[in-house]
Design an enzyme around this catalytic site. Structure first.
Site, PDB file in Angstrom:
ATOM      1  N   ARG A  36       0.840  -1.204   0.000  1.00 42.00           N
ATOM      2  CA  ARG A  36       0.000   0.000   0.000  1.00 42.00           C
ATOM      3  C   ARG A  36       0.872   1.250   0.000  1.00 42.00           C
ATOM      4  NH1 ARG A  36       2.619   2.037   3.111  1.00 42.00           N
ATOM      5  NH2 ARG A  36       2.723   1.852   5.368  1.00 42.00           N
ATOM      6  N   HIS A  43       0.933   7.931  10.988  1.00 39.08           N
ATOM      7  CA  HIS A  43       1.146   7.700  12.425  1.00 39.08           C
ATOM      8  C   HIS A  43      -0.047   8.158  13.250  1.00 39.08           C
ATOM      9  CE1 HIS A  43       5.165   5.974  12.828  1.00 39.08           C
ATOM     10  NE2 HIS A  43       5.464   6.643  11.728  1.00 39.08           N
ATOM     11  N   ASP A  45      -3.049   6.041  12.779  1.00 36.34           N
ATOM     12  CA  ASP A  45      -4.013   4.921  12.774  1.00 36.34           C
ATOM     13  C   ASP A  45      -4.113   4.306  14.164  1.00 36.34           C
ATOM     14  OD1 ASP A  45      -1.443   3.736  12.538  1.00 36.34           O
ATOM     15  OD2 ASP A  45      -2.139   2.138  11.220  1.00 36.34           O
ATOM     16  N   GLY A 130      11.269  -3.212   2.969  1.00 39.17           N
ATOM     17  CA  GLY A 130      11.859  -2.135   3.779  1.00 39.17           C
ATOM     18  C   GLY A 130      11.685  -0.768   3.159  1.00 39.17           C
ATOM     19  N   GLY A 132       8.733   0.979   3.158  1.00 39.25           N
ATOM     20  CA  GLY A 132       7.561   1.672   3.699  1.00 39.25           C
ATOM     21  C   GLY A 132       6.310   1.413   2.883  1.00 39.25           C
ATOM     22  N   SER A 134       4.637  -1.632   3.002  1.00 37.95           N
ATOM     23  CA  SER A 134       3.868  -2.704   3.660  1.00 37.95           C
ATOM     24  C   SER A 134       4.031  -4.074   3.034  1.00 37.95           C
ATOM     25  CB  SER A 134       2.374  -2.352   3.706  1.00 37.95           C
ATOM     26  OG  SER A 134       2.189  -1.237   4.490  1.00 37.95           O
ATOM     27  N   SER A 135       5.279  -4.433   2.731  1.00 38.70           N
ATOM     28  CA  SER A 135       5.467  -5.796   2.227  1.00 38.70           C
ATOM     29  C   SER A 135       5.131  -6.814   3.314  1.00 38.70           C
ATOM     30  CB  SER A 135       6.888  -5.992   1.705  1.00 38.70           C
ATOM     31  OG  SER A 135       7.814  -5.693   2.712  1.00 38.70           O
ATOM     32  N   ASP A 180      -2.172  -0.807   7.350  1.00 36.86           N
ATOM     33  CA  ASP A 180      -1.542  -1.590   6.287  1.00 36.86           C
ATOM     34  C   ASP A 180      -2.349  -2.839   5.940  1.00 36.86           C
ATOM     35  OD1 ASP A 180       0.283   0.349   6.805  1.00 36.86           O
ATOM     36  OD2 ASP A 180       1.819  -0.981   7.623  1.00 36.86           O
ATOM     37  N   TYR A 230       9.442   3.044  16.126  1.00 35.67           N
ATOM     38  CA  TYR A 230       7.994   3.028  15.917  1.00 35.67           C
ATOM     39  C   TYR A 230       7.275   2.847  17.257  1.00 35.67           C
ATOM     40  CZ  TYR A 230       3.430   1.821  13.982  1.00 35.67           C
ATOM     41  OH  TYR A 230       2.094   1.813  13.682  1.00 35.67           O
TER      42      TYR A 230
HETATM   43  C1  GLA Z   1       3.439   1.496   9.634  1.00 39.13           C
HETATM   44  C2  GLA Z   1       2.373   0.796  10.462  1.00 39.13           C
HETATM   45  C3  GLA Z   1       1.001   1.434  10.260  1.00 39.13           C
HETATM   46  C4  GLA Z   1       1.050   2.938  10.432  1.00 39.13           C
HETATM   47  C5  GLA Z   1       2.213   3.547   9.637  1.00 39.13           C
HETATM   48  C6  GLA Z   1       2.387   5.018   9.902  1.00 39.13           C
HETATM   49  O1  GLA Z   1       3.204   1.298   8.272  1.00 39.13           O
HETATM   50  O2  GLA Z   1       2.308  -0.577  10.148  1.00 39.13           O
HETATM   51  O3  GLA Z   1       0.064   0.845  11.140  1.00 39.13           O
HETATM   52  O4  GLA Z   1       1.126   3.292  11.785  1.00 39.13           O
HETATM   53  O5  GLA Z   1       3.441   2.889   9.910  1.00 39.13           O
HETATM   54  O6  GLA Z   1       1.297   5.729   9.464  1.00 39.13           O
END
Ligand code: GLA
Length: 394
Positions: A36, A43, A45, A130, A132, A134-135, A180, A230
């Site tokens: 996605r 940051h 969700d 890696g 960002g 969402s793999s 994600d 995170y």
């Molecule tokens: C990662 C997390 C998500 C979200 C983002 C930041 O992708 O898996 O849940 O918090 O960071 O928006």
């Protein structure tokens, strides 16, 4: 300079070939789940906020079949090792590291009372790792969808996404929010997945204007969300909410934050300012997008990036450079807005732009980024695509 996204049908064929070559098995079930990109709402969700991601046309594909034993035998295109583990017993974490995403999802099915038969599977991906994008959520959602095929069942999409999120929490130790896995599970062609993270309800918002293009620029600086940054941010927001004394961030106003500034202390006060501002910006962006009001959208994306850089401190030099290049191209050059996307600490930026200028913009992003950093970025465009699905079952 815009990379071509590999075709899903080619990935599916490669997965079947990999299964044959590495495990000497024939695919009877093939599942796919996308990564996605998030347009805005970062940051928040895990703060009851709003987020606006979409499923990209880059996928993890799992091809496999039942093998008549009690073991899973899994190979991937990225690793020479074949993971073999007993799926008739409760799952534990173990090497190789990537297998924990699978074990976590299997554990989720077991917790729901499913007995998992042994299977062979081969995994292939067109989602940069890696970056960002969402793999890991895609791997979880692809695995869950593969298991649905194997067990001949269909799980409610929300339940499936939450099961995958729990796998990430328990087996990858990233206390992620729901964005994600929801984007990967609920994604649809030509639709953004606008999520109200308080109610947990996703709304599929049309995004089909051919004049708009979303460019994803991977800085090639890899992030590792499990290394603590995170979790630390998430803790800051929990502390902020407790000090302000409200039940949900949705009840917190800007003046609540400024009024409690000293009590909150640094950095929790700045983290809190980000959360409240980003919730408002995301709601405003959803309205702007609905009205094709791009004049408002650009500044909202810019303010989001600045807040992530200065207040939330999850950007990095390379992300800032890539965003700055897009900003300098500006609306004259076809850029509507640009910001970092995803968890941060490296990874990718998202640039919303006019389609007629996309190729030129991508070329400038690449050339100027290379000149500034010496790193060759990976740049591609993406449109909202179909979420996790069973590609075939024979
Ligand atoms: C990662 C997390 C998500 C979200 C983002 C930041 O992708 O898996 O849940 O918090 O960071 O928006």
């Amino acid at each position: 300079m815009l990379q071509i996204n590999p075709n899903l049908a080619d990935l599916v064929a490669d997965a079947a070939a990999g299964l044959r070559d590495r495990l000497n098995a024939t695919a009877s079930i093939t599942a796919a789940a996308p990564g996605r990109v998030n347009l805005i709402g970062e940051h928040i969700d895990y703060c009851d906020g709003f987020v606006m991601p979409f499923a990209i046309d880059r996928y993890i594909v799992i091809a496999g079949c039942a093998n008549g034993t009690k073991d899973a035998r899994v190979a991937t295109a990225l690793d020479g090792e074949i993971a073999v583990f007993d799926v008739s017993v409760p799952q534990q974490e173990a090497a190789p590291k990537w297998s924990n995403y699978l074990r976590g999802v299997i554990a989720g099915f077991q917790a729901k009372g499913y007995h998992i038969p042994g299977f062979d599977a081969y995994i292939i991906s067109s989602i940069p790792g890696g970056a960002g994008l969402s793999s890991s959520a895609a791997l979880e959602c692809a695995m869950a969808t593969f298991l649905e095929g194997l067990l001949d069942t269909v799980m409610d999409t929300r339940e499936k996404a939450l099961l995958c999120q729990k796998a990430e929490h328990d087996f990858a130790h990233v206390p992620c929010g729901i964005m994600d896995q929801f984007a990967s599970a609920f994604g649809k062609a030509n639709r953004l997945v606008l999520i109200d993270c308080q109610s947990g309800e996703p709304e599929l918002v049309p995004f089909e204007n051919p004049d708009l293009t979303v460019i994803i620029a991977n800085t090639m600086v890899h992030h590792e969300l499990s290394d603590g940054g995170y979790a630390a941010r998430r803790k800051h927001t929990e502390d902020g909410l407790a000090i302000i004394g409200k039940k949900s961030w949705r009840e917190v106003t800007e003046s609540d934050v400024t009024g409690a500034w000293d009590r909150l202390g640094d950095p929790v006060n700045r983290r809190s300012r980000h959360v409240v501002g980003e919730i408002a910006r995301t709601q405003a962006a959803a309205t702007a997008l609905e009205k094709n009001d791009f004049g408002s959208l650009g500044p909202l994306m810019a303010a989001s990036h600045d807040s992530l850089r200065d207040d939330f401190e999850v950007s990095c030099k390379e992300l800032d450079i890539m965003v700055e290049i897009a900003r300098n191209i500006g609306s004259v050059g076809g850029v509507i807005g640009a910001r970092m996307t995803g968890g941060g600490f490296g990874g990718s930026t998202v640039t919303l732009c006019q389609s007629s200028k996309a190729a030129e913009i991508a070329a400038t992003l690449a050339a100027e980024y290379i000149a500034a950093t010496g790193i060759t970025p990976q740049i591609f465009a993406s449109r909202p695509s179909q979420g996790a699905h069973l590609v075939f079952k024979s």
